[in-house]
Write a protein that holds these residues in place. Structure first.
Motif, PDB file in Angstrom:
ATOM      1  N   ARG A  26       0.858  -1.178   0.000  1.00 35.76           N
ATOM      2  CA  ARG A  26       0.000   0.000   0.000  1.00 35.76           C
ATOM      3  C   ARG A  26       0.895   1.230   0.000  1.00 35.76           C
ATOM      4  O   ARG A  26       1.774   1.364   0.843  1.00 35.76           O
ATOM      5  N   THR A  27       0.668   2.111  -0.934  1.00 35.63           N
ATOM      6  CA  THR A  27       1.442   3.337  -1.045  1.00 35.63           C
ATOM      7  C   THR A  27       0.740   4.435  -0.257  1.00 35.63           C
ATOM      8  O   THR A  27      -0.450   4.664  -0.464  1.00 35.63           O
ATOM      9  N   THR A  29      -0.849   7.849   0.859  1.00 35.96           N
ATOM     10  CA  THR A  29      -1.474   8.908   0.056  1.00 35.96           C
ATOM     11  C   THR A  29      -1.095  10.296   0.531  1.00 35.96           C
ATOM     12  O   THR A  29      -1.293  11.264  -0.187  1.00 35.96           O
ATOM     13  N   ARG A  31      -2.641  11.612   3.086  1.00 34.19           N
ATOM     14  CA  ARG A  31      -3.811  12.015   3.885  1.00 34.19           C
ATOM     15  C   ARG A  31      -3.958  10.975   4.983  1.00 34.19           C
ATOM     16  O   ARG A  31      -4.262   9.809   4.705  1.00 34.19           O
ATOM     17  N   VAL A  34      -7.152   8.723   5.126  1.00 34.90           N
ATOM     18  CA  VAL A  34      -7.214   7.750   4.029  1.00 34.90           C
ATOM     19  C   VAL A  34      -6.179   6.650   4.259  1.00 34.90           C
ATOM     20  O   VAL A  34      -6.472   5.460   4.082  1.00 34.90           O
ATOM     21  N   ASP A  35      -4.971   7.029   4.674  1.00 33.69           N
ATOM     22  CA  ASP A  35      -3.927   6.037   4.923  1.00 33.69           C
ATOM     23  C   ASP A  35      -4.339   5.074   6.039  1.00 33.69           C
ATOM     24  O   ASP A  35      -4.059   3.870   5.958  1.00 33.69           O
ATOM     25  N   LEU A  38      -6.806   2.617   4.503  1.00 29.63           N
ATOM     26  CA  LEU A  38      -6.111   1.643   3.655  1.00 29.63           C
ATOM     27  C   LEU A  38      -5.288   0.675   4.494  1.00 29.63           C
ATOM     28  O   LEU A  38      -5.176  -0.508   4.155  1.00 29.63           O
TER      29      LEU A  38
END
Length: 97
Positions: A26-27, A29, A31, A34-35, A38
């Motif tokens: 997972r890259t 973001t 934010r 949002v991270d 994820l």
């Protein structure tokens, strides 16, 4: 004595005893909210397949909420109320009694 080797056949259809992580990267973001959502996807790595849907739906709801918040207008910041620079009554004096 016979040294008979078993024939190679299809792989065993046994299931693993514990769920194995998918190893999907997972890259970030940039934010934090949002991270964090994820990052929650990693919870599915430790669940059997039938438990994934709950995690995916939770993450999906959170991401939809984040996207919806981008459409919302930012709240007005508290501060002094600007005064108008033009005052129509300043140009002439009304001396009526």
């Amino acid at each position: 004595m016979s040294d008979v080797m078993p024939e190679a056949g299809p792989p065993s259809m046994s299931t693993p005893e514990e769920p194995a992580p998918l190893g999907v990267g997972r890259t970030p973001t940039g934010r934090a909210d949002v991270d964090a959502l994820l990052g929650r996807l990693a919870d599915a790595d430790h669940l059997p397949a039938d438990g994934h849907i709950e995690v995916y739906e939770d993450v999906h709801r959170g991401l939809r909420s984040e996207l919806t918040s981008l459409d919302a207008r930012p709240a007005a910041e508290p501060g002094p109320v600007p005064t108008p620079s033009y005052r129509p009554h300043d140009t002439h004096h009304d001396n009526r009694s």
